[in-house]
Design an enzyme around this catalytic site. Structure first.
Site, PDB file in Angstrom:
ATOM      1  N   ARG A 280      -2.304 -12.190 123.985  1.00 12.27           N
ATOM      2  CA  ARG A 280      -1.791 -12.994 125.102  1.00 12.27           C
ATOM      3  C   ARG A 280      -1.048 -12.039 126.027  1.00 12.27           C
ATOM      4  O   ARG A 280       0.012 -11.547 125.693  1.00 12.27           O
ATOM      5  CB  ARG A 280      -0.835 -14.034 124.492  1.00 12.27           C
ATOM      6  CG  ARG A 280      -0.387 -15.130 125.393  1.00 12.27           C
ATOM      7  CD  ARG A 280       0.804 -15.841 124.769  1.00 12.27           C
ATOM      8  NE  ARG A 280       2.001 -15.047 124.902  1.00 12.27           N
ATOM      9  CZ  ARG A 280       3.043 -15.078 124.065  1.00 12.27           C
ATOM     10  NH1 ARG A 280       3.030 -15.855 123.020  1.00 12.27           N
ATOM     11  NH2 ARG A 280       4.095 -14.319 124.281  1.00 12.27           N
ATOM     12  N   HIS A 284       4.485 -16.758 126.572  1.00 12.07           N
ATOM     13  CA  HIS A 284       3.930 -17.981 125.968  1.00 12.07           C
ATOM     14  C   HIS A 284       3.639 -19.035 127.046  1.00 12.07           C
ATOM     15  O   HIS A 284       2.560 -19.614 127.101  1.00 12.07           O
ATOM     16  CB  HIS A 284       4.924 -18.523 124.935  1.00 12.07           C
ATOM     17  CG  HIS A 284       4.528 -19.835 124.357  1.00 12.07           C
ATOM     18  ND1 HIS A 284       3.458 -19.978 123.493  1.00 12.07           N
ATOM     19  CD2 HIS A 284       5.039 -21.084 124.524  1.00 12.07           C
ATOM     20  CE1 HIS A 284       3.347 -21.258 123.159  1.00 12.07           C
ATOM     21  NE2 HIS A 284       4.289 -21.946 123.773  1.00 12.07           N
ATOM     22  N   TYR A 293      10.974 -10.145 122.886  1.00  7.79           N
ATOM     23  CA  TYR A 293      10.493  -9.991 121.510  1.00  7.79           C
ATOM     24  C   TYR A 293       9.279  -9.063 121.362  1.00  7.79           C
ATOM     25  O   TYR A 293       8.753  -8.899 120.280  1.00  7.79           O
ATOM     26  CB  TYR A 293      10.196 -11.353 120.874  1.00  7.79           C
ATOM     27  CG  TYR A 293       9.251 -12.235 121.686  1.00  7.79           C
ATOM     28  CD1 TYR A 293       7.875 -12.075 121.591  1.00  7.79           C
ATOM     29  CD2 TYR A 293       9.742 -13.210 122.556  1.00  7.79           C
ATOM     30  CE1 TYR A 293       7.010 -12.873 122.316  1.00  7.79           C
ATOM     31  CE2 TYR A 293       8.884 -14.010 123.297  1.00  7.79           C
ATOM     32  CZ  TYR A 293       7.524 -13.836 123.164  1.00  7.79           C
ATOM     33  OH  TYR A 293       6.663 -14.612 123.903  1.00  7.79           O
TER      34      TYR A 293
END
Ligand SMILES: Cc1ncc(C[n+]2csc(CCOP(=O)(O)OP(=O)(O)O)c2C)c(N)n1
Ligand SMILES: [Mg+2]
Length: 388
Positions: A280, A284, A293
Site C-alpha cells: 500500500r 491506510h 509506523y
C-alpha cells in the site's frame, strides 16, 4: 526360506517407498516463492507450466485500466482534501491486483469488495460517482449490486467472505456457473469470518476465489505482528483449499494466476485461494499518517517495483505499446479525472430524514422517537434561519 541381511537391505528401500502414502496436502500447496512472470524491471521470465502468459491484447487492456485506475485513485484522494469525500482508502501500488481480479472474471461473475476496492469497481465499469457514494457519507452503496454483480464495499472486516461463499453456493445450486471473487486484506485473514467462509466454501465446493491482497499492513500493524504463517496462502491448505501466492506487483503473473483460480472454481472444483504480495503506497486512508509506523526507505524500495511502469516497459519491449497509445491512455485518464472532479464538486442533496428509512421494515419505538427529535430540531433550525 532364510532371509539374508543383504536381501533385507536391498528390499527395504523399495518396500518403504511403496508403504509411504502420497501427501494429500501437496496438490494444495502454494509455490515456495510467489509466482512471477516479469522481473521488477519488466523483463520477462520463463512462464511456469501452470500459468501460461495471458494474451497480449488482455495485457494492453490491463495497462489501460491500471493507468485510468491510478488517476482515479489520485483524484479521489484529492477530493478528500477538498472536503468532497469523507474518507478514501487508496489502492495506489495495488493496481495489478485491482484490475487483474476484474479482468479474470466475466461480467456475470460476482465481486465482493472491501473499502479498498474502489479502483476495482471503476475498472468493472461502475460509474465512479456511484462508487464513491458510500465514502461521501451516504447511507447506501451508490450502485445497484444485483445489476452490477458487485456487493456493497464491506467495512466490517472479512464479512464479505461468508457472503461470497453463500452466494456462490446458491448460484451453483441453481445450476449456474457463476464464480464469486472475494477480496480480503492480510489483516482480515485473522478474522473468524475469513476462516468460516473458506471452510464453508471448501466443504460445500462453492465456486469462490478468495483473493488476499497482502499489502503488508493492517492500518499500522505490520504483517510480522499479524501472522506466523510462512505465507497467507498456507491458510487455505488447512481447509483443503488449493492455494497460490503471486507477486502482486507483476501484472502478468497476477492475471495468469487469477485466471487459473477462476477456471478452477468455474469447473466445479470448489474454492481457490490466491495471496498477492503487494504494498500500500499511501496511508491506510487520508485520516492516517503512515510515517508514524513505517520508514521512507521501505516505501521507496516498493516504488521501484511499480506495477504500472513494469507492465509498460514489458509491453513496449514486445512492440505492443507505443508512444501514441501511452499518450492516448494518459489523456483518457485525465478526462476521466476531470469529469469526476466536476461531478463531485456539487453539493449533494440529501434529506436528513432519510437516515431513518430502510433501517427496519417496522421502525422500533426508539427509532420513531429519534426521528421525531431530529424532525423537531430541523424545524427549529429552519425557524431560526427565517427570523434572521
Ligand atoms: C471487524 C472489524 N474490526 C476492525 C475494524 C477496523 N479496521 C478497519 S481497516 C482495518 C485494517 C485491515 O487491514 P487489512 O485486512 O490488511 O486490509 P487493508 O486495509 O490493508 O486493505 C481495521 C483493523 C473493522 N473495520 N472491522
Ligand atoms: Mg493490509
Amino acid at each position: 526360506m532364510t532371509t539374508t541381511p543383504e536381501a533385507v537391505r536391498r528390499a527395504s528401500p523399495r518396500s518403504r517407498r511403496a508403504a509411504t502414502p502420497p501427501d494429500p496436502a501437496k496438490p494444495l500447496l502454494p509455490a515456495a516463492e510467489p509466482v512471477r512472470l516479469l522481473d521488477p524491471s519488466g523483463t520477462p521470465l520463463r512462464a511456469p507450466a501452470d500459468y501460461p502468459e495471458p494474451p497480449v491484447e488482455a495485457l494492453v487492456e490491463m495497462y489501460r485500466r491500471m493507468v485510468v485506475g491510478r488517476r482515479f485513485d489520485v483524484q479521489a484522494t484529492a477530493l478528500t482534501k477538498q472536503g468532497r469525500l469523507a474518507v478514501y482508502p487508496s489502492s495506489r501500488g495495488q493496481e495489478a491486483c485491482q484490475v487483474g481480479a476484474v479482468l479474470a472474471l466475466r461480467d456475470t461473475d460476482w465481486v465482493f469488495p472491501t473499502y479498498r476496492e474502489s479502483m476495482a469497481l471503476v475498472s468493472r465499469g461502475i460509474d465512479p460517482v456511484e462508487v464513491l457514494t458510500l465514502l461521501r457519507g451516504d447511507w447506501h452503496c451508490g450502485y445497484d449490486p444485483a445489476a452490477r454483480h458487485t456487493a456493497p464495499q464491506c467495512t466490517p472486516l472479512a464479512t464479505q467472505c461468508v457472503h461470497a461463499a453463500g452466494l456462490a453456493y446458491g448460484e451453483a445450486y441453481q445450476g449456474r456457473d457463476t464464480v464469486a471473487l472475494a477480496f480480503i486484506g492480510d489483516g482480515a485473514t485473522s478474522e473468524g469470518d475469513f476462516h468460516e467462509g473458506v471452510n464453508f466454501a471448501a466443504v460445500f465446493k462453492a465456486p469462490v476465489v478468495y483473493f488476499v491482497q497482502n499489502n503488508r499492513y493492517a492500518i499500522s500493524v505490520p504483517l510480522s505482528r499479524q501472522t506466523a504463517a510462512p505465507s497467507l496462502a498456507y491458510k487455505g491448505v488447512g481447509y483443503g483449499v488449493p492455494s497460490e501466492q503471486v507477486d502482486g506487483n507483476d501484472p502478468v503473473a497476477v492475471l495468469a494466476v487469477l485466471t487459473r483460480a477462476v477456471e478452477h472454481a468455474r469447473a466445479g472444483r470448489g474454492p481457490f485461494l490466491v495471496e498477492a504480495h503487494t504494498y500500500r503506497m499511501e496511508a491506510h486512508t487520508n485520516a492516517d499518517d503512515a510515517s508514524r509506523y513505517r520508514d521512507g526507505a521501505e516505501v521507496e524500495a516498493w516504488r521501484d517495483r511499480d506495477p504500472v511502469a513494469r507492465l509498460e516497459t514489458y509491453l513496449r519491449a514486445r512492440g505492443a505499446l507505443d508512444d501514441a497509445t501511452v499518450a492516448a491512455v494518459a489523456e483518457e485518464a485525465e478526462a476521466y479525472a476531470a469529469d469526476l472532479r466536476t461531478r463531485m464538486n456539487t453539493q449533494p442533496t440529501v434529506d436528513p430524514m432519510s437516515l431513518f428509512d430502510h433501517v427496519y421494515a417496522e421502525p422500533t419505538p426508539q427509532l420513531v422517537e429519534q426521528r421525531e427529535q431530529v424532525r423537531a430540531e430541523l424545524a427549529a433550525a429552519q425557524d431560526e434561519e427565517g427570523e434572521r
